[in-house]
Design a protein around this motif. Structure first.
Motif, PDB file in Angstrom:
ATOM      1  N   ASP A   1     -57.895   5.099 -20.580  1.00  0.00           N
ATOM      2  CA  ASP A   1     -58.224   6.418 -21.134  1.00  0.00           C
ATOM      3  C   ASP A   1     -56.943   7.220 -21.295  1.00  0.00           C
ATOM      4  OD1 ASP A   1     -61.006   6.247 -21.397  1.00  0.00           O
ATOM      5  OD2 ASP A   1     -61.325   6.716 -19.276  1.00  0.00           O
ATOM      6  N   LEU A   2     -56.846   7.948 -22.405  1.00  0.00           N
ATOM      7  CA  LEU A   2     -55.697   8.817 -22.655  1.00  0.00           C
ATOM      8  C   LEU A   2     -56.214  10.199 -23.047  1.00  0.00           C
ATOM      9  CD1 LEU A   2     -53.451   6.362 -24.723  1.00  0.00           C
ATOM     10  CD2 LEU A   2     -53.053   7.117 -22.366  1.00  0.00           C
ATOM     11  N   LEU A   3     -55.686  11.243 -22.403  1.00  0.00           N
ATOM     12  CA  LEU A   3     -56.119  12.600 -22.711  1.00  0.00           C
ATOM     13  C   LEU A   3     -55.604  12.996 -24.088  1.00  0.00           C
ATOM     14  CD1 LEU A   3     -57.505  15.226 -21.818  1.00  0.00           C
ATOM     15  CD2 LEU A   3     -55.289  15.935 -20.848  1.00  0.00           C
TER      16      LEU A   3
ATOM     17  N   ASN B   1     -60.892  12.626 -23.247  1.00  0.00           N
ATOM     18  CA  ASN B   1     -60.240  11.321 -23.286  1.00  0.00           C
ATOM     19  C   ASN B   1     -60.603  10.553 -24.553  1.00  0.00           C
ATOM     20  OD1 ASN B   1     -58.870  11.446 -20.829  1.00  0.00           O
ATOM     21  ND2 ASN B   1     -60.633  10.694 -19.667  1.00  0.00           N
ATOM     22  N   SER B   2     -59.599   9.948 -25.155  1.00  0.00           N
ATOM     23  CA  SER B   2     -59.835   8.877 -26.119  1.00  0.00           C
ATOM     24  C   SER B   2     -59.572   7.573 -25.380  1.00  0.00           C
ATOM     25  CB  SER B   2     -58.910   9.020 -27.322  1.00  0.00           C
ATOM     26  OG  SER B   2     -59.275  10.156 -28.102  1.00  0.00           O
ATOM     27  N   SER B   3     -60.201   6.492 -25.820  1.00  0.00           N
ATOM     28  CA  SER B   3     -60.206   5.267 -25.009  1.00  0.00           C
ATOM     29  C   SER B   3     -59.696   4.065 -25.793  1.00  0.00           C
ATOM     30  CB  SER B   3     -61.614   4.971 -24.489  1.00  0.00           C
ATOM     31  OG  SER B   3     -62.086   6.057 -23.701  1.00  0.00           O
ATOM     32  N   ILE B   4     -59.083   3.145 -25.031  1.00  0.00           N
ATOM     33  CA  ILE B   4     -58.633   1.871 -25.576  1.00  0.00           C
ATOM     34  C   ILE B   4     -59.451   0.776 -24.909  1.00  0.00           C
ATOM     35  CG2 ILE B   4     -56.679   0.289 -25.853  1.00  0.00           C
ATOM     36  CD1 ILE B   4     -54.851   2.758 -25.541  1.00  0.00           C
ATOM     37  N   TYR B   5     -60.022  -0.088 -25.717  1.00  0.00           N
ATOM     38  CA  TYR B   5     -60.835  -1.194 -25.222  1.00  0.00           C
ATOM     39  C   TYR B   5     -60.125  -2.515 -25.530  1.00  0.00           C
ATOM     40  CZ  TYR B   5     -64.464   2.385 -24.999  1.00  0.00           C
ATOM     41  OH  TYR B   5     -65.168   3.520 -24.702  1.00  0.00           O
TER      42      TYR B   5
END
Length: 644
Positions: free
Chosen positions: A555-557, A537-541
């Motif tokens: 979270d985005l795979l 996962n890459s993440s957006i905060y």
């Protein structure tokens, strides 16, 4: 008979406009614009005002509401004159010169008579605003009040005549019966009030600049409403200004002005507080098509798209192999074409920035040159040669990225040092521009671990710098850090656990602030190997104002993600990720995610890419584009965003 004598209403009677007179509305206020071609048409006999007596009052006030345009130096413009038919001399007149107001009158107490001029200095009216003047005259005393401010008093030797004949004389608006000296601004009010100082009567309104004693019906603020399908009884023009470029401010000062947004092809009207859409082409992303195959010198690790004013749009590619090094391409006839080659050493990225009128382009070199020297280079644009030339070399250690920013008027340049030999835990450096030497000098060092990327951003008055830490020598599961500028240096603000972080991307949607991290792989020498190092996962905060920190939003795979790029099409917001490797092949789809509000970002388009390393979004007059670089083949691609 001490009634206001309205000179404008006499010259422009109700029901129709006189020839040579036009009505304009500016800042919500109407006024007459007088033409210079027919000055005599803007006159009327004085007997229409002075019905019972042919003598000009000995004591009086003149009230004028006007909007002055820029008057050239050494030029006078007449607001009004009173002239005898058989004489070129001015019996009574008011004229404006830059920074001065002159009141003229003819004295006949001596043989032949002479003209007296009373000058009021430091009267500035050429600011594009409406102003109301009250000139009070009594004997030798002359008093001028501007916008109900402090009166300017002048006492002269020659008094205003006690018995000035107006027999066979006429008033002329905005001229002295000649084309020369015609008033070029707007007149709203021109009133003669005999026998009294009009200041107390005028200075009771809330808006002193347009205070009124008597205004022609055609200039009244509330227009006469047409019956059924009739046109307006008193048509008028408005002084409309259309602003191009980026969004201008919208305050009461800009009310009723227009802004044309070329990128959105929209026309907006300022209502005094915000821009209201009047006409806008609402574009929506439909699909993405391949537009140009850009053959590069070698595999491309990063790209930078930038515009040099009055020169054009460019793209710089950071290429792996030397020679031939890296290249700069110029957008020509709708395509990128080679423009300049620059020697680089396994270049990782470029950064374009300006300091004043100086234009720079910095490259992050990953390897040593032929002499065993390791440095990255700042190039400066030469206007004479129309190309970039070497400006400053800075020692770096496997540099990955540059970030340029300005804090409190000072320019900075930060480099990401990835490793020194096999040691990934080294300092990255922030340089400050020295205006005296014209060079960047070390300002602060920050410990980093196999760092890949800097990202600078501001929130309100605060400045932040985020670093993407990738590898500490044993693990990619490490903290990346966000720093805040306090007391002249960057100090730790927040730490976020990342997995081989390769990129930070800050973006805003409305009033919300987001920060996305691209996680490239999960590796820890002390832990069992996962089934796939790269599918993570890459993440957006999102910034939480109450907590004063970034909290995870989504979270985005992703598959060994190396870059995020935010862009907009119409009212829609998008994120595109650079997926580079899925554990089996470099031929993996990169994905465009569309902002869906409550749902967050939702996959919208899957784009075939090969070892995708970097994305750049850019716009031209022909449309919107995405450019991606490949770290596995000497071929980058320009994709065009097709809209509906």
């Amino acid at each position: 008979e001490l009634r206001p004598l309205d000179m404008l209403s006499e010259a422009v009677p109700a029901g129709a406009l006189a020839r040579g007179v036009r009505v304009f509305q500016v800042q919500g206020v109407r006024g007459f614009q007088l033409a210079a071609s027919r000055p005599r048409a803007l006159g009327f006999p004085a007997s229409r005002l002075f019905i019972h007596c042919d003598r000009f009052p000995e004591e009086f006030s003149i009230i004028v509401t006007l909007r002055v345009l820029g008057v050239p130096a050494k030029r006078n413009e007449y607001i009004f004159t009173l002239m005898a038919e058989e004489s070129p001399g001015v019996l009574v007149g008011l004229r404006y010169a830059p920074g001065k107001l002159h009141f003229l009158f003819w004295s006949q107490e001596r043989a032949g008579g002479w003209q007296t001029r009373v000058t009021f200095p430091n009267v500035s009216l050429s600011d594009g605003q409406w102003h109301t003047l009250v000139l009070a005259v009594s004997g030798q005393s002359f008093s001028l009040t501007v916008d109900c401010g402090i009166p300017k008093d002048v006492v002269v030797e020659t008094p205003f005549p006690a018995s000035l004949s107006v027999r066979r004389a006429s008033f002329y608006l905005g001229n002295r019966r000649r084309r020369k000296g015609v008033f070029t601004g707007l007149l709203r009010q021109l009133v003669l009030l005999p026998g009294a100082d009009a200041t107390p009567r005028i200075c009771t309104a809330m808006n002193f600049k347009v205070a009124t004693l008597s205004v022609p019906a055609i200039l009244q603020d509330v227009p006469v409403k047409p019956a059924s399908n009739e046109v307006l009884k008193y048509p008028y023009e408005t002084d409309t200004k259309v602003t191009l470029g980026s969004r201008p401010r919208c305050t009461k000062q800009e009310k009723a002005q227009f802004w044309f947004n070329a990128s959105r092809r929209g026309l907006y009207l300022c209502n005094g507080s915000s821009w209201v859409s009047m006409l806008e082409v609402k574009h929506r992303l439909d699909y993405v098509e391949e537009y140009q195959n850009l053959v590069t010198n070698s595999e491309t690790m990063g790209i930078e798209v930038f515009t040099i004013p009055k020169v054009g749009l460019f793209a710089a590619t950071a290429n792996r192999i030397t020679p031939p090094g890296s290249a700069i391409y110029k957008w020509t006839d709708g395509k990128f074409v080679p423009y300049q080659n620059i020697p680089t050493y396994q270049a990782q990225s470029w950064k374009y920035f300006t300091i004043g009128k100086k234009i720079f382009l910095a490259v992050a070199n990953f390897e040593q040159n032929e002499r065993g020297q390791e440095f990255s280079v700042i190039y400066k644009w030469s206007r004479r040669k129309a190309k970039f030339i070497t400006y400053q070399r800075i020692t770096t250690h496997s540099a990955r990225d540059w970030e340029a920013f300005v804090i409190e008027g000072e320019a900075f340049l930060a480099v990401v040092n990835h490793r020194e030999g096999n040691n990934h835990n080294i300092d990255s450096v922030i340089y400050r521009w020295n205006p005296r030497t014209g060079l960047f000098e070390t300002n602060q060092t920050i410990p980093t671990s196999g760092a890949y990327d800097w990202e600078f951003f501001t929130i309100g008055p605060y400045s932040f710098l985020a670093v993407a830490n990738t590898f500490n020598g044993t693990s990619t599961k490490i903290y990346s850090h966000i720093y805040i500028w306090l007391s002249g240096s960057f100090q730790l603000f927040q730490s976020i656990l990342t997995f081989g972080a390769a990129d930070w991307e800050v973006f805003r949607i409305g009033d919300r602030v987001f920060l996305a991290v691209a996680n490239s792989h999960s590796y820890d020498s002390g832990m069992p190997a996962p089934s796939n190092f790269y599918a993570i996962n890459s993440s957006i905060y999102e910034l939480n104002i109450t907590a004063q920190m970034f909290v995870k939003f989504q979270d985005l795979l992703t598959y060994s993600a190396l870059d995020w790029e935010f862009f907009s099409v119409g009212d829609d917001s998008f994120l595109v990720v650079a997926n580079s490797f899925d554990g089996f092949t470099f031929s993996v789809n990169s994905v465009i995610y569309r902002w869906q509000g409550y749902e967050g970002f939702v996959a919208a388009h899957h784009l075939p890419t090969v070892g995708c390393r970097d994305w750049e979004a850019f716009h031209t007059a022909e449309g919107s584009y995405l450019l991606y670089s490949s770290a596995r083949e000497p071929l980058s691609k320009v994709l065009k965003l097709k809209t509906t």
